[in-house]
Design an enzyme around this catalytic site. Structure first.
Site, PDB file in Angstrom:
ATOM      1  N   LYS A 106      48.894  45.875  43.478  1.00 21.12           N
ATOM      2  CA  LYS A 106      49.252  47.172  42.536  1.00 21.12           C
ATOM      3  C   LYS A 106      50.592  47.729  42.843  1.00 21.12           C
ATOM      4  CE  LYS A 106      44.381  48.073  41.598  1.00 21.12           C
ATOM      5  NZ  LYS A 106      43.082  48.932  41.669  1.00 21.12           N
ATOM      6  N   ARG A 153      38.846  44.035  47.528  1.00 21.61           N
ATOM      7  CA  ARG A 153      38.904  43.438  46.208  1.00 21.61           C
ATOM      8  C   ARG A 153      40.134  42.755  46.125  1.00 21.61           C
ATOM      9  NH1 ARG A 153      40.275  44.652  41.227  1.00 21.61           N
ATOM     10  NH2 ARG A 153      38.979  43.735  39.322  1.00 21.61           N
TER      11      ARG A 153
HETATM   12  N1  HH2 Z   1      40.851  47.974  40.365  1.00 23.59           N
HETATM   13  C1  HH2 Z   1      41.070  47.287  39.109  1.00 23.59           C
HETATM   14  C2  HH2 Z   1      39.891  47.031  38.510  1.00 23.59           C
HETATM   15  N2  HH2 Z   1      38.735  46.994  38.793  1.00 23.59           N
HETATM   16  N3  HH2 Z   1      37.344  48.063  40.528  1.00 23.59           N
HETATM   17  C3  HH2 Z   1      37.438  48.618  41.660  1.00 23.59           C
HETATM   18  N4  HH2 Z   1      35.976  48.705  42.332  1.00 23.59           N
HETATM   19  N5  HH2 Z   1      38.495  48.856  42.331  1.00 23.59           N
HETATM   20  C4  HH2 Z   1      39.664  48.913  41.989  1.00 23.59           C
HETATM   21  O1  HH2 Z   1      40.731  49.401  42.588  1.00 23.59           O
HETATM   22  C5  HH2 Z   1      39.782  48.115  40.758  1.00 23.59           C
HETATM   23  C6  HH2 Z   1      38.446  47.685  40.191  1.00 23.59           C
HETATM   24  C7  HH2 Z   1      42.431  46.945  38.345  1.00 23.59           C
HETATM   25  O2  HH2 Z   1      42.633  45.442  38.922  1.00 23.59           O
HETATM   26  P1  HH2 Z   1      42.660  44.274  38.217  1.00 23.59           P
HETATM   27  O3  HH2 Z   1      41.259  43.807  37.791  1.00 23.59           O
HETATM   28  O4  HH2 Z   1      43.477  43.311  38.773  1.00 23.59           O
HETATM   29  O5  HH2 Z   1      43.404  44.404  36.729  1.00 23.59           O
HETATM   30  P2  HH2 Z   1      42.881  44.757  35.231  1.00 23.59           P
HETATM   31  O6  HH2 Z   1      42.213  46.247  35.100  1.00 23.59           O
HETATM   32  O7  HH2 Z   1      44.426  45.012  34.635  1.00 23.59           O
HETATM   33  O8  HH2 Z   1      41.998  43.751  34.806  1.00 23.59           O
END
Ligand code: HH2
Length: 297
Positions: free
Chosen positions: A243, A277
């Site tokens: 992030k 995660r």
């Molecule tokens: N961050 C993202 C998505 N889901 N779930 C939890 N529990 N905690 C988090 O910090 C979290 C999450 C965002 O990251 P990512 O899935 O890589 O990106 P995007 O939302 O653009 O798909």
């Protein structure tokens, strides 16, 4: 009346004594050793902030998930909607078309639990029918209130995350007077509300929501203060991977963020966070093994 009670703040040692040792899922109980478990991310999306478009093809998503398991993932988190800042909601039927073929193909092939990253009850129900056993909801099961009933009647575990605002507004001007205490108070009240709605507390994990309605400084303060959340006695799950705060600290927007993600993971491991995660399982696992072997925990 303020929901914050600064006088009752525990020390890190006191908070750690309340660290949850296990998390009850739909079909099993996950033990949570001192070294954090790794939740490997598979975004079946065209637009996720870091791996958008790489795994939109279901075969590529399945291969990626199998690779993450081979690298040591303890849980797989499958999502069909990006929640990056200013992203638009993805209709439930499109999310289902993205994630259900992937979960259906994966479930018979893996022994690790599968989590569905969604805030839609319809998507969560479909994913559970296909073999998922965790609902990872960035809205804390508040975005679609029907998700509470899905969790209740299926016995799925849930991850409840803090977010200030919505993905469309959250980065406009996030404000806290004390980010750790305010996130703590939110998670405490959400936990109480969900237990009040009939969800087994043993099935609830909590997430401070790194990057969701927080400035870089808020994220760094929160990452340093995750230990505080142990007082709630529930497993902590943190999604700090790749992030923006990492680029901010490094001072380079284009830098590869893997090493920065590892650095923050060591701090979280030291604080007793139970689940990380992450996008990059192998380097995380190897770093944590060495951190543990050399007395870092
Ligand atoms: N961050 C993202 C998505 N889901 N779930 C939890 N529990 N905690 C988090 O910090 C979290 C999450 C965002 O990251 P990512 O899935 O890589 O990106 P995007 O939302 O653009 O798909």
């Amino acid at each position: 009346m303020s929901t914050l009670d600064h006088d009752k703040r525990p020390t890190p040692e006191e908070a750690l004594r309340n660290r949850a040792p296990s998390w009850r899922l739909r079909s099993r109980t996950l033990q949570l050793p001192r070294r954090p478990l790794l939740m490997g991310i598979v975004n079946v999306t065209p637009d996720s902030f870091s791996d958008g478009g790489q795994f939109l093809d279901p075969r590529k998503a399945v291969d990626r998930a199998l690779q993450l398991v081979a690298e040591g993932a303890d849980i797989l988190d499958i999502g069909g909607e990006s929640t990056r800042p200013y992203s638009q909601p993805v209709p439930a039927d499109l999310q289902r078309r993205r994630v259900l073929p992937v979960i259906t193909a994966l479930a018979p092939q893996v022994t690790v639990p599968i989590s569905i990253d969604t805030s839609s009850a319809e998507v969560a129900q479909g994913a559970i029918d296909a073999g998922a056993e965790i609902i990872n909801d960035v809205t804390g099961l508040a975005g679609d209130p029907a998700t509470i009933e899905v969790a209740r009647h299926t016995g799925a575990a849930v991850c409840v995350m803090h977010m200030q605002g919505t993905p469309q507004t959250m980065q406009d001007h996030p404000i806290y007077s004390d980010v750790v205490e305010e996130v703590f108070a939110y998670l405490r009240s959400r936990l109480a509300a969900l237990v009040g709605a009939g969800i087994d507390p043993q099935r609830i994990a909590l997430d401070p929501g790194v990057g969701f309605g927080k400035t870089h400084e808020h994220n760094l303060t929160l990452l340093a203060g995750c230990w505080r959340m142990h007082e709630l006695g529930r497993p902590l799950l943190v999604g700090h991977s790749r992030k923006g705060y990492i680029a901010h600290v490094i001072g380079d927007k284009e830098a590869d963020r893997t090493a920065g993600t590892v650095g923050a993971a060591l701090s979280l491991a030291r604080q007793g966070v139970q689940i990380l995660r992450v996008h990059d399982v192998r380097p995380m696992r190897e770093a944590l093994l060495l951190f543990e072997a050399t007395g870092g925990l």
